[in-house]
Design a protein around this motif. Structure first.
Motif, PDB file in Angstrom:
ATOM      1  N   TYR A  28     -34.374 -16.506  34.244  1.00 24.20           N
ATOM      2  CA  TYR A  28     -33.343 -15.668  33.380  1.00 24.20           C
ATOM      3  C   TYR A  28     -32.640 -16.728  32.860  1.00 24.20           C
ATOM      4  N   LEU A  29     -32.071 -17.864  33.682  1.00 25.54           N
ATOM      5  CA  LEU A  29     -31.237 -18.923  33.008  1.00 25.54           C
ATOM      6  C   LEU A  29     -32.087 -19.655  31.887  1.00 25.54           C
ATOM      7  N   ARG A  30     -33.202 -19.559  32.431  1.00 24.22           N
ATOM      8  CA  ARG A  30     -34.119 -20.507  31.499  1.00 24.22           C
ATOM      9  C   ARG A  30     -34.243 -19.930  30.033  1.00 24.22           C
ATOM     10  N   ARG A  84     -29.898  -9.566  37.042  1.00 29.11           N
ATOM     11  CA  ARG A  84     -29.253  -8.932  38.034  1.00 29.11           C
ATOM     12  C   ARG A  84     -28.623  -9.651  39.170  1.00 29.11           C
ATOM     13  N   ARG A  85     -29.502 -10.634  39.765  1.00 26.58           N
ATOM     14  CA  ARG A  85     -29.219 -11.365  40.783  1.00 26.58           C
ATOM     15  C   ARG A  85     -28.035 -12.648  40.218  1.00 26.58           C
ATOM     16  N   TYR A  86     -28.215 -13.094  38.975  1.00 26.84           N
ATOM     17  CA  TYR A  86     -27.401 -13.850  38.912  1.00 26.84           C
ATOM     18  C   TYR A  86     -25.909 -13.528  38.831  1.00 26.84           C
ATOM     19  N   HIS A  87     -25.683 -12.125  38.021  1.00 31.32           N
ATOM     20  CA  HIS A  87     -24.551 -11.387  37.845  1.00 31.32           C
ATOM     21  C   HIS A  87     -23.793 -10.970  39.447  1.00 31.32           C
ATOM     22  N   GLY A 138     -24.296 -16.900  32.146  1.00 37.60           N
ATOM     23  CA  GLY A 138     -24.411 -18.370  32.255  1.00 37.60           C
ATOM     24  C   GLY A 138     -23.840 -19.191  31.307  1.00 37.60           C
ATOM     25  N   MET A 139     -22.407 -18.671  30.891  1.00 33.52           N
ATOM     26  CA  MET A 139     -21.690 -19.223  29.903  1.00 33.52           C
ATOM     27  C   MET A 139     -20.704 -20.324  30.613  1.00 33.52           C
TER      28      MET A 139
END
Ligand code: HEC
Length: 180
Positions: free
Chosen positions: A146-148, A73-76, A87-88
């Motif tokens: 999340y990214l990991r 959620r934070r990433y987006h 993360g693409m």
């Protein structure tokens, strides 16, 4: 220091040299492959790898730990405008699902806290510094976890459907960090 006094040439040079040194030191920094993502320790709903770095814990049925879900959620909310969904990557900023294959938690944190500027060669792309942004700083572990998981293909390009409950420890730490 009085800001209305014009900078001397030496002062201006010093500032320029300083910011250049910072920029090039950061962009040349060596990166290190993170340790095995397998958790060796759990503490209040957070998982850690053998190096003590935050890691994900995804059950065989796809249920993710809270941090993986929160990081999604934070990433987006904070990162995907530049780094692309899931993360693409985008034409502007690198695919963090790739970057994290060779970036440990400390190196990741350093870039997110301090930002990074790729100067020269007509390339003026800027990674902003998030060091003063609580909506990012309070969720550094979540974002990394999340990214990991994305970088290891442990999580696909999906919103995690099932997740662990948010632990009391995580709730308390979040409140303390946000100053609530
Ligand atoms: C305004 C656009 C923008 C936003 C928003 C942004 N980034 Fe970046 N980020 C960049 C750019 C551009 C780079 C590449 C900078 C360079 O080449 O020096 C970068 C680089 C990075 C890197 C280094 C990647 C590598 O391969 O070396 C990390 C890690 C990173 N960003 C994490 C994040 C995280 C986490 C967020 C959200 C909290 C975020 N970024 C939000 C633009 C952005």
């Amino acid at each position: 220091m009085v800001s209305s006094v014009p900078l001397t040439r030496a002062g201006a040079f010093f500032l320029a040299a300083f910011s250049l040194a910072l920029g090039s030191a950061a962009s040349r920094a060596e990166t290190t492959k993170p340790a095995d993502p397998k958790p060796v320790k759990e503490e209040g709903g957070r998982y850690y790898d053998v190096d003590g770095a935050p890691t994900y814990n995804i059950k065989p049925d796809g249920q993710v730990d809270w941090l993986t879900y929160s990081g999604y959620r934070r990433y987006h909310a904070e990162c995907h405008v530049c780094h692309g969904p899931d993360g693409m990557g985008s034409t502007y900023a690198p695919a963090l699902a790739e970057s994290l294959k060779t970036m440990n938690f400390d190196q990741f944190s350093e870039v997110v806290v301090g930002g990074r500027q790729n100067l020269g060669g007509g390339n003026d792309r800027v990674m902003p510094s998030f060091g003063l942004n609580k909506n990012v700083m309070c969720y550094l572990d979540d974002l990394y976890v999340y990214l990991r998981a994305r970088s290891d293909d442990a999580l696909g390009r999906v919103r995690p459907a099932k997740r662990d409950d948010k632990s009391k420890e995580i709730t308390d730490a979040e409140k303390a960090c946000l100053g609530e």
